[in-house]
Design a protein around this motif. Structure first.
Motif, PDB file in Angstrom:
ATOM      1  N   PHE A   1      -1.192   5.961  -7.219  1.00  0.00           N
ATOM      2  CA  PHE A   1      -2.214   5.217  -6.467  1.00  0.00           C
ATOM      3  C   PHE A   1      -2.628   6.092  -5.290  1.00  0.00           C
ATOM      4  O   PHE A   1      -1.789   6.658  -4.597  1.00  0.00           O
ATOM      5  CB  PHE A   1      -1.604   3.898  -5.956  1.00  0.00           C
ATOM      6  CG  PHE A   1      -2.542   3.061  -5.134  1.00  0.00           C
ATOM      7  CD1 PHE A   1      -3.445   2.191  -5.740  1.00  0.00           C
ATOM      8  CD2 PHE A   1      -2.533   3.144  -3.746  1.00  0.00           C
ATOM      9  CE1 PHE A   1      -4.315   1.417  -4.980  1.00  0.00           C
ATOM     10  CE2 PHE A   1      -3.396   2.374  -2.979  1.00  0.00           C
ATOM     11  CZ  PHE A   1      -4.294   1.515  -3.599  1.00  0.00           C
ATOM     12  N   GLY A   2      -3.934   6.202  -5.080  1.00  0.00           N
ATOM     13  CA  GLY A   2      -4.413   6.984  -3.927  1.00  0.00           C
ATOM     14  C   GLY A   2      -4.441   8.478  -4.199  1.00  0.00           C
ATOM     15  O   GLY A   2      -4.497   9.271  -3.255  1.00  0.00           O
TER      16      GLY A   2
ATOM     17  N   HIS B   1      -9.801   9.935  -0.056  1.00  0.00           N
ATOM     18  CA  HIS B   1     -10.513   8.691   0.261  1.00  0.00           C
ATOM     19  C   HIS B   1     -10.159   8.214   1.662  1.00  0.00           C
ATOM     20  O   HIS B   1      -9.149   8.617   2.242  1.00  0.00           O
ATOM     21  CB  HIS B   1     -10.155   7.585  -0.743  1.00  0.00           C
ATOM     22  CG  HIS B   1      -8.714   7.160  -0.683  1.00  0.00           C
ATOM     23  ND1 HIS B   1      -7.688   7.922  -1.194  1.00  0.00           N
ATOM     24  CD2 HIS B   1      -8.131   6.063  -0.153  1.00  0.00           C
ATOM     25  CE1 HIS B   1      -6.536   7.318  -0.989  1.00  0.00           C
ATOM     26  NE2 HIS B   1      -6.770   6.179  -0.343  1.00  0.00           N
TER      27      HIS B   1
ATOM     28  N   ASP C   1      -9.526   4.365   3.370  1.00  0.00           N
ATOM     29  CA  ASP C   1      -9.165   3.072   2.779  1.00  0.00           C
ATOM     30  C   ASP C   1     -10.307   2.065   2.870  1.00  0.00           C
ATOM     31  O   ASP C   1     -10.904   1.864   3.942  1.00  0.00           O
ATOM     32  CB  ASP C   1      -7.938   2.484   3.495  1.00  0.00           C
ATOM     33  CG  ASP C   1      -6.671   3.265   3.180  1.00  0.00           C
ATOM     34  OD1 ASP C   1      -6.607   3.870   2.100  1.00  0.00           O
ATOM     35  OD2 ASP C   1      -5.757   3.257   4.018  1.00  0.00           O
TER      36      ASP C   1
ATOM     37  N   LEU D   1       2.044   3.451   6.633  1.00  0.00           N
ATOM     38  CA  LEU D   1       2.721   3.627   5.343  1.00  0.00           C
ATOM     39  C   LEU D   1       4.178   3.988   5.612  1.00  0.00           C
ATOM     40  O   LEU D   1       4.467   4.916   6.380  1.00  0.00           O
ATOM     41  CB  LEU D   1       2.018   4.743   4.568  1.00  0.00           C
ATOM     42  CG  LEU D   1       2.377   4.916   3.106  1.00  0.00           C
ATOM     43  CD1 LEU D   1       1.901   3.710   2.276  1.00  0.00           C
ATOM     44  CD2 LEU D   1       1.731   6.195   2.536  1.00  0.00           C
TER      45      LEU D   1
ATOM     46  N   THR E   1       1.717  13.540   1.281  1.00  0.00           N
ATOM     47  CA  THR E   1       0.364  12.999   1.490  1.00  0.00           C
ATOM     48  C   THR E   1      -0.404  13.984   2.359  1.00  0.00           C
ATOM     49  O   THR E   1       0.134  14.489   3.352  1.00  0.00           O
ATOM     50  CB  THR E   1       0.421  11.621   2.167  1.00  0.00           C
ATOM     51  OG1 THR E   1       1.262  10.761   1.385  1.00  0.00           O
ATOM     52  CG2 THR E   1      -0.971  10.985   2.253  1.00  0.00           C
TER      53      THR E   1
ATOM     54  N   TRP F   1       7.290  13.774   3.040  1.00  0.00           N
ATOM     55  CA  TRP F   1       7.991  12.513   3.302  1.00  0.00           C
ATOM     56  C   TRP F   1       9.505  12.676   3.247  1.00  0.00           C
ATOM     57  O   TRP F   1      10.008  13.475   2.453  1.00  0.00           O
ATOM     58  CB  TRP F   1       7.585  11.463   2.260  1.00  0.00           C
ATOM     59  CG  TRP F   1       6.186  10.992   2.421  1.00  0.00           C
ATOM     60  CD1 TRP F   1       5.079  11.457   1.756  1.00  0.00           C
ATOM     61  CD2 TRP F   1       5.729   9.973   3.312  1.00  0.00           C
ATOM     62  NE1 TRP F   1       3.955  10.781   2.186  1.00  0.00           N
ATOM     63  CE2 TRP F   1       4.330   9.861   3.135  1.00  0.00           C
ATOM     64  CE3 TRP F   1       6.356   9.137   4.231  1.00  0.00           C
ATOM     65  CZ2 TRP F   1       3.555   8.954   3.853  1.00  0.00           C
ATOM     66  CZ3 TRP F   1       5.592   8.228   4.944  1.00  0.00           C
ATOM     67  CH2 TRP F   1       4.197   8.145   4.750  1.00  0.00           C
TER      68      TRP F   1
ATOM     69  N   TRP G   1      -2.264   6.321   9.979  1.00  0.00           N
ATOM     70  CA  TRP G   1      -3.508   7.077  10.094  1.00  0.00           C
ATOM     71  C   TRP G   1      -4.639   6.218  10.627  1.00  0.00           C
ATOM     72  O   TRP G   1      -4.706   5.015  10.381  1.00  0.00           O
ATOM     73  CB  TRP G   1      -3.914   7.730   8.771  1.00  0.00           C
ATOM     74  CG  TRP G   1      -4.133   6.833   7.595  1.00  0.00           C
ATOM     75  CD1 TRP G   1      -5.281   6.211   7.223  1.00  0.00           C
ATOM     76  CD2 TRP G   1      -3.163   6.508   6.582  1.00  0.00           C
ATOM     77  NE1 TRP G   1      -5.092   5.511   6.053  1.00  0.00           N
ATOM     78  CE2 TRP G   1      -3.807   5.676   5.640  1.00  0.00           C
ATOM     79  CE3 TRP G   1      -1.816   6.846   6.365  1.00  0.00           C
ATOM     80  CZ2 TRP G   1      -3.152   5.176   4.516  1.00  0.00           C
ATOM     81  CZ3 TRP G   1      -1.162   6.343   5.250  1.00  0.00           C
ATOM     82  CH2 TRP G   1      -1.834   5.515   4.345  1.00  0.00           C
TER      83      TRP G   1
ATOM     84  N   HIS H   1      -7.393  10.663   3.218  1.00  0.00           N
ATOM     85  CA  HIS H   1      -6.052  11.064   2.798  1.00  0.00           C
ATOM     86  C   HIS H   1      -5.984  11.147   1.279  1.00  0.00           C
ATOM     87  O   HIS H   1      -6.860  10.643   0.563  1.00  0.00           O
ATOM     88  CB  HIS H   1      -4.978  10.128   3.367  1.00  0.00           C
ATOM     89  CG  HIS H   1      -5.177   8.687   3.019  1.00  0.00           C
ATOM     90  ND1 HIS H   1      -6.081   7.872   3.664  1.00  0.00           N
ATOM     91  CD2 HIS H   1      -4.592   7.903   2.078  1.00  0.00           C
ATOM     92  CE1 HIS H   1      -6.038   6.658   3.145  1.00  0.00           C
ATOM     93  NE2 HIS H   1      -5.152   6.659   2.174  1.00  0.00           N
TER      94      HIS H   1
ATOM     95  N   ALA I   1      -2.859  11.199  -1.852  1.00  0.00           N
ATOM     96  CA  ALA I   1      -1.445  11.116  -2.248  1.00  0.00           C
ATOM     97  C   ALA I   1      -1.219  12.051  -3.435  1.00  0.00           C
ATOM     98  O   ALA I   1      -1.785  11.833  -4.511  1.00  0.00           O
ATOM     99  CB  ALA I   1      -1.103   9.680  -2.638  1.00  0.00           C
TER     100      ALA I   1
ATOM    101  N   MET J   1       6.406   3.122  -1.502  1.00  0.00           N
ATOM    102  CA  MET J   1       5.987   3.043  -0.107  1.00  0.00           C
ATOM    103  C   MET J   1       5.520   1.605   0.155  1.00  0.00           C
ATOM    104  O   MET J   1       5.004   0.945  -0.748  1.00  0.00           O
ATOM    105  CB  MET J   1       4.801   3.968   0.177  1.00  0.00           C
ATOM    106  CG  MET J   1       4.807   5.301  -0.532  1.00  0.00           C
ATOM    107  SD  MET J   1       6.116   6.374   0.001  1.00  0.00           S
ATOM    108  CE  MET J   1       5.323   7.244   1.325  1.00  0.00           C
TER     109      MET J   1
ATOM    110  N   ARG K   1       2.801  -0.445   2.517  1.00  0.00           N
ATOM    111  CA  ARG K   1       1.633  -0.173   3.376  1.00  0.00           C
ATOM    112  C   ARG K   1       1.154  -1.455   4.033  1.00  0.00           C
ATOM    113  O   ARG K   1       0.943  -2.459   3.348  1.00  0.00           O
ATOM    114  CB  ARG K   1       0.504   0.440   2.527  1.00  0.00           C
ATOM    115  CG  ARG K   1      -0.654   0.946   3.387  1.00  0.00           C
ATOM    116  CD  ARG K   1      -1.736   1.576   2.527  1.00  0.00           C
ATOM    117  NE  ARG K   1      -2.880   0.697   2.450  1.00  0.00           N
ATOM    118  CZ  ARG K   1      -4.005   0.975   1.783  1.00  0.00           C
ATOM    119  NH1 ARG K   1      -4.115   2.120   1.128  1.00  0.00           N
ATOM    120  NH2 ARG K   1      -5.003   0.125   1.772  1.00  0.00           N
TER     121      ARG K   1
HETATM  122  C1  SIN Z   1      -2.711   5.305  -0.084  1.00  0.00           C
HETATM  123  O1  SIN Z   1      -3.775   5.790  -0.396  1.00  0.00           O
HETATM  124  O2  SIN Z   1      -2.619   4.369   0.705  1.00  0.00           O
HETATM  125  C2  SIN Z   1      -1.427   5.877  -0.651  1.00  0.00           C
HETATM  126  C3  SIN Z   1      -0.946   7.040   0.139  1.00  0.00           C
HETATM  127  C4  SIN Z   1       0.365   7.564  -0.368  1.00  0.00           C
HETATM  128  O3  SIN Z   1       0.988   6.922  -1.217  1.00  0.00           O
HETATM  129  O4  SIN Z   1       0.773   8.621   0.096  1.00  0.00           O
END
Ligand code: SIN
Length: 287
Positions: A98-99, A103, A105, A118, A130, A248, A256, A263, A265, A276, A278
């Motif tokens: 995911f992510g 992008h 958010d 996060l 990330t 991490w 952020w 960001h 991932a 994670m 969030r």
């Molecule tokens: C996200 O886009 O919120 C995920 C970021 C991540 O998992 O590092």
């Protein structure tokens, strides 16, 4: 160079953006001075990092609430029993994360988030970092001609490419390759318009504000007309000189500022699990 205020220290972690804050326990309600140092560091460095934090989901949400009301993701799953905490996870045999693309958010919302916090619950032995990109620097690096062009533009954002019901949406193409399954919805078609260059409400600085995840086209332009310039901007926004990369560790936290960063991932840890939590904070209407 680390700046210290009493027991708290803030050290820049790369030239473009990012700082590590130590001497803070996020599980306890910050006093006014601690809050001010954290808030200042977020505004100055765009993304801030903390290590070795022990927080319950309630404490995580309470810390986020100090910055504003919580924004719940309309499509991504929450931690059971904690609707305000999104559970971002990838199982060891999943192919897609995911992510995993540049992008900001939820820019499909009229009021996209101020930021996200996060918290790493389980991390792979290596990988799963990330990346963050500073969108003030991305704007400031443009030529005066390009600045004049983008200063006058707005763009249409929607969640359709990610969470739309048609077969080509990210969720429909990828949910069978991941255990985390964001839902699809007709509502993802809703469109909202934001300036291509937004002025940060607190710093007063201008930041580029388009992203490949949610920006559809320039307002008043067709998709075809928009594509070449948008592609150029997406590539420009994520130039290595504008980025930092966070490695991490379990119980680390990244916070952020979603108004001036993007960001990404990284999906480079196949065979290992990553989870994670969030919590996302509501923002205001970009101007
Ligand atoms: C996200 O886009 O919120 C995920 C970021 C991540 O998992 O590092």
């Amino acid at each position: 160079m680390a700046q210290s205020t009493g027991r708290i220290s803030v050290s820049r972690s790369s030239a473009a953006l990012g700082a590590v804050i130590s001497g803070v326990d996020l599980s306890v309600e910050p006093d006014a001075e601690t809050f001010a140092v954290i808030h200042r560091a977020l505004l100055d460095h765009c993304v801030i990092f903390f290590r070795d934090q022990e927080m319950t989901p309630e404490q995580h949400v309470a810390f986020a609430r100090r910055f504003g009301p919580i924004s719940i993701h309309p499509y991504a799953p929450a931690l059971p029993g904690h609707p305000e905490v999104m559970r971002v996870f990838k199982e060891k045999d999943d192919k897609v994360n995911f992510g995993g693309g540049w992008h900001s958010d939820m820019t499909f919302l009229e009021k996209p988030p101020l930021g996200s916090i996060l918290y790493a619950k389980e991390v792979p032995p290596v990988g799963g970092d990330t990346m963050f990109a500073n969108q003030y620097l991305a704007y400031e690096a443009l030529s005066s001609g390009m600045k004049r062009t983008v200063d006058g533009l707005s763009a249409v954002h929607s969640a359709n490419a990610q969470y739309g019901v048609d077969g080509m949406s990210e969720a429909n193409r990828h949910n069978d390759q991941r255990s985390m399954k964001p839902k699809t919805s007709e509502e993802a078609k809703a469109e909202t318009i934001h300036p291509v260059v937004r002025t940060h409400p607190q710093s007063g600085r201008k930041a580029l504000y388009v992203n490949i995840g949610f920006t559809q086209r320039f307002d008043g332009w067709t998709k075809d007309e928009s594509r070449p310039l948008l592609r150029w901007l997406y590539e420009h926004c994520a130039k290595p000189e504008f980025t930092c990369r966070f490695v991490w560790t379990k119980n680390a936290v990244a916070f952020w500022d979603n108004r001036c960063t993007q960001h990404y991932a990284l999906n480079d840890y196949h065979g290992h699990r990553r989870e994670m939590h969030r919590v996302t904070i509501e923002g205001d209407r970009p101007r």
